[in-house]
Design a protein around this motif. Structure first.
Motif, PDB file in Angstrom:
ATOM      1  N   ASP A 370       1.415   3.034  -8.380  1.00  0.00           N
ATOM      2  CA  ASP A 370       1.884   2.272  -7.218  1.00  0.00           C
ATOM      3  C   ASP A 370       0.716   1.485  -6.666  1.00  0.00           C
ATOM      4  OD1 ASP A 370       3.206   1.235  -5.100  1.00  0.00           O
ATOM      5  OD2 ASP A 370       3.675   3.149  -4.133  1.00  0.00           O
ATOM      6  N   PRO A 371       0.873   0.175  -6.459  1.00  0.00           N
ATOM      7  CA  PRO A 371      -0.264  -0.621  -5.968  1.00  0.00           C
ATOM      8  C   PRO A 371      -0.796  -0.142  -4.617  1.00  0.00           C
ATOM      9  CG  PRO A 371       1.722  -1.977  -6.259  1.00  0.00           C
ATOM     10  CD  PRO A 371       2.078  -0.628  -6.724  1.00  0.00           C
ATOM     11  N   GLU A 372       0.047   0.351  -3.793  1.00  0.00           N
ATOM     12  CA  GLU A 372      -0.417   0.834  -2.473  1.00  0.00           C
ATOM     13  C   GLU A 372      -1.331   2.028  -2.646  1.00  0.00           C
ATOM     14  OE1 GLU A 372       2.942   1.645  -0.070  1.00  0.00           O
ATOM     15  OE2 GLU A 372       3.578  -0.456   0.110  1.00  0.00           O
ATOM     16  N   ILE A 374      -3.062   2.745  -5.266  1.00  0.00           N
ATOM     17  CA  ILE A 374      -4.309   2.312  -5.924  1.00  0.00           C
ATOM     18  C   ILE A 374      -5.246   1.726  -4.888  1.00  0.00           C
ATOM     19  CG2 ILE A 374      -5.264   0.653  -7.622  1.00  0.00           C
ATOM     20  CD1 ILE A 374      -2.645   1.030  -9.249  1.00  0.00           C
ATOM     21  N   GLU A 375      -4.718   0.849  -4.027  1.00  0.00           N
ATOM     22  CA  GLU A 375      -5.567   0.264  -2.970  1.00  0.00           C
ATOM     23  C   GLU A 375      -6.118   1.340  -2.050  1.00  0.00           C
ATOM     24  OE1 GLU A 375      -3.334  -2.654  -0.936  1.00  0.00           O
ATOM     25  OE2 GLU A 375      -3.234  -4.055  -2.667  1.00  0.00           O
ATOM     26  N   MET A 376      -5.278   2.322  -1.672  1.00  0.00           N
ATOM     27  CA  MET A 376      -5.717   3.397  -0.790  1.00  0.00           C
ATOM     28  C   MET A 376      -6.817   4.209  -1.438  1.00  0.00           C
ATOM     29  SD  MET A 376      -5.405   4.735   2.179  1.00  0.00           S
ATOM     30  CE  MET A 376      -3.864   4.029   2.696  1.00  0.00           C
ATOM     31  N   ASN A 377      -6.755   4.452  -2.778  1.00  0.00           N
ATOM     32  CA  ASN A 377      -7.787   5.244  -3.475  1.00  0.00           C
ATOM     33  C   ASN A 377      -9.077   4.458  -3.555  1.00  0.00           C
ATOM     34  OD1 ASN A 377      -6.165   7.496  -3.835  1.00  0.00           O
ATOM     35  ND2 ASN A 377      -5.354   6.758  -5.821  1.00  0.00           N
ATOM     36  N   LYS A 378      -8.998   3.138  -3.756  1.00  0.00           N
ATOM     37  CA  LYS A 378     -10.209   2.305  -3.759  1.00  0.00           C
ATOM     38  C   LYS A 378     -10.908   2.366  -2.410  1.00  0.00           C
ATOM     39  CE  LYS A 378      -8.740  -1.104  -7.280  1.00  0.00           C
ATOM     40  NZ  LYS A 378      -8.422  -2.536  -7.528  1.00  0.00           N
ATOM     41  N   LEU A 379     -10.106   2.305  -1.348  1.00  0.00           N
ATOM     42  CA  LEU A 379     -10.685   2.362   0.002  1.00  0.00           C
ATOM     43  C   LEU A 379     -11.347   3.714   0.250  1.00  0.00           C
ATOM     44  CD1 LEU A 379     -11.096   0.995   2.746  1.00  0.00           C
ATOM     45  CD2 LEU A 379      -8.849   1.837   3.433  1.00  0.00           C
ATOM     46  N   SER A 382     -14.658   3.904  -1.654  1.00  0.00           N
ATOM     47  CA  SER A 382     -15.760   3.199  -0.997  1.00  0.00           C
ATOM     48  C   SER A 382     -16.314   3.971   0.175  1.00  0.00           C
ATOM     49  CB  SER A 382     -15.261   1.826  -0.530  1.00  0.00           C
ATOM     50  OG  SER A 382     -14.219   1.980   0.445  1.00  0.00           O
TER      51      SER A 382
END
Length: 389
Positions: A370-372, A374-379, A382
């Motif tokens: 799920d793109p959401e 994936i973005e949450m895991n990248k954040l 970091s």
């Protein structure tokens, strides 16, 4: 125990002998020091010694009405009730005048009518001076015969109410008593006899010689006239004395009646004054109660008015808001187009669909692609945090 009457004593005039003295005076006697110290345990024999020590007579005196020793001994005689012979010896005692006066006072309280006249009338010939203690504590001089006359003619003596007795002429009429013979009658008769003896009498002798003989002779008619004159004189004197006594007694009764009338008038005046004061107090209290009740009613009425005003104001506000809401709803409903209504109906159905989707999503595992996510895991990477599971 010290104040009780002798159990062997007989009732006098149908009551306890000590009740012949009024209760207030009797209680004063019981509380006096002379009664407690000098009269305790006295008998008929030892009471004579106390009576010989008397130097005055009287009732009560002073502001607190303290009894005299004379009155204390009289009450003690009523308590022990000595024999009649002892009382008669008291009266016949010529050496101690206060013993005689005490016996006469006791006999006047307890004796019969015949005994009172029989034993007290001879004391009219006793002219000795005695001291009388007045109610203010001062002394005055009087005589024995005056005190005896007070006992025989008055109803009150030495702060004690005397029993009522019949008049002497009533007893003479009923043959209970003999006519009283005064001690001056013998002197009066002797004086009349001397006057008659001084008058000469002429006597004619049979031989014709006249001689004037002065002798002491009495004719039966003259003796009868003198006896009749004496009886008339004594009867008139007794009648005058009884009439004077009745007049004095009537005056005393009128005085007592006037005094009672004035006392009743003063009592009625005081009662009326207190009643008027009570009425004024009750009137003021009722007036204050009425004023307080009136003020309370005004406060309650104002409070009710304020409540009703606020209640009507809130009611008006609610009605106004309700009317405004209804008006807005009608206006909004009227201004919406059919397409807007459909969109509006679709927007209304979106929450339901979202809710159903959420319930369906909870039933299965999240998708890692799920793109959401994936973005949450990248954040999180970091920030140095672990990825979501």
């Amino acid at each position: 125990m010290a104040n009780r009457t002798d159990p062997l004593a007989k009732s006098i005039h149908g009551t306890n002998p000590q009740n012949l003295v009024e209760k207030i005076v009797r209680s004063k006697i019981y509380q006096s020091t002379y009664w407690k110290e000098q009269c305790f345990g006295l008998t008929a024999e030892t009471l004579v010694d106390k009576a010989m020590e008397l130097d005055h007579f009287g009732g009560t005196y002073g502001g607190n009405r303290k009894p005299t020793p004379f009155l204390c001994l009289a009450l003690k005689m009523l308590q022990i009730q000595p024999d009649k012979d002892i009382v008669v010896e008291f009266i016949k005692n010529e050496d101690y005048k206060y013993v005689r006066v005490l016996g006469a006072f006791y006999l006047r309280l307890t004796g019969t009518v015949a005994d009172v006249y029989q034993y007290l009338e001879p004391l009219y010939n006793d002219y000795r001076k005695i001291r009388h203690k007045l109610s203010d504590g001062k002394f005055t001089l009087t005589h024995v015969d005056e005190f005896i006359d007070e006992l025989l003619t008055k109803d009150y003596s030495c702060d004690t109410a005397l029993p009522r007795i019949q008049k002497r002429w009533v007893l003479e009429t009923s043959r209970t008593l003999e006519p009283r013979r005064s001690a001056l009658e013998d002197d009066f008769e002797e004086e009349e006899e001397d006057k008659e003896d001084e008058q000469p009498m002429d006597v004619d002798e049979p031989n014709g010689r006249e001689k004037h003989d002065h002798y002491r002779g009495r004719s039966p008619t003259r003796e009868q006239d003198r006896d009749r004159k004496h009886e008339r004189h004594h009867r008139d004197r007794d009648y005058d004395r009884d009439r004077d006594y009745d007049r004095d007694y009537g005056r005393g009764r009128d005085r007592d009646r006037d005094r009672d009338r004035e006392r009743d008038r003063d009592r009625d005046h005081d009662r009326d004054r207190h009643r008027m004061r009570d009425e004024d107090y009750c009137r003021d209290r009722d007036r204050e109660r009425d004023r307080d009740g009136r003020e309370r009613e005004h406060r309650d009425r104002d409070r009710g008015r304020r409540r009703s005003r606020s209640r009507s104001r809130s009611r008006d506000r609610r009605e106004r808001d309700r009317e405004d809401g209804e008006y807005r709803m009608r206006r909004g409903r009227a201004s919406v187009s059919p397409q807007g209504r459909a969109e509006d109906g679709g927007s209304r159905d979106e929450p339901k669909k979202r809710k159903e989707k959420k319930e369906k999503g909870e039933g299965k595992a999240p998708d890692p692609n799920d793109p959401e996510i994936i973005e949450m895991n990248k954040l999180r990477a970091s920030l140095g945090l672990k990825p979501l599971k």
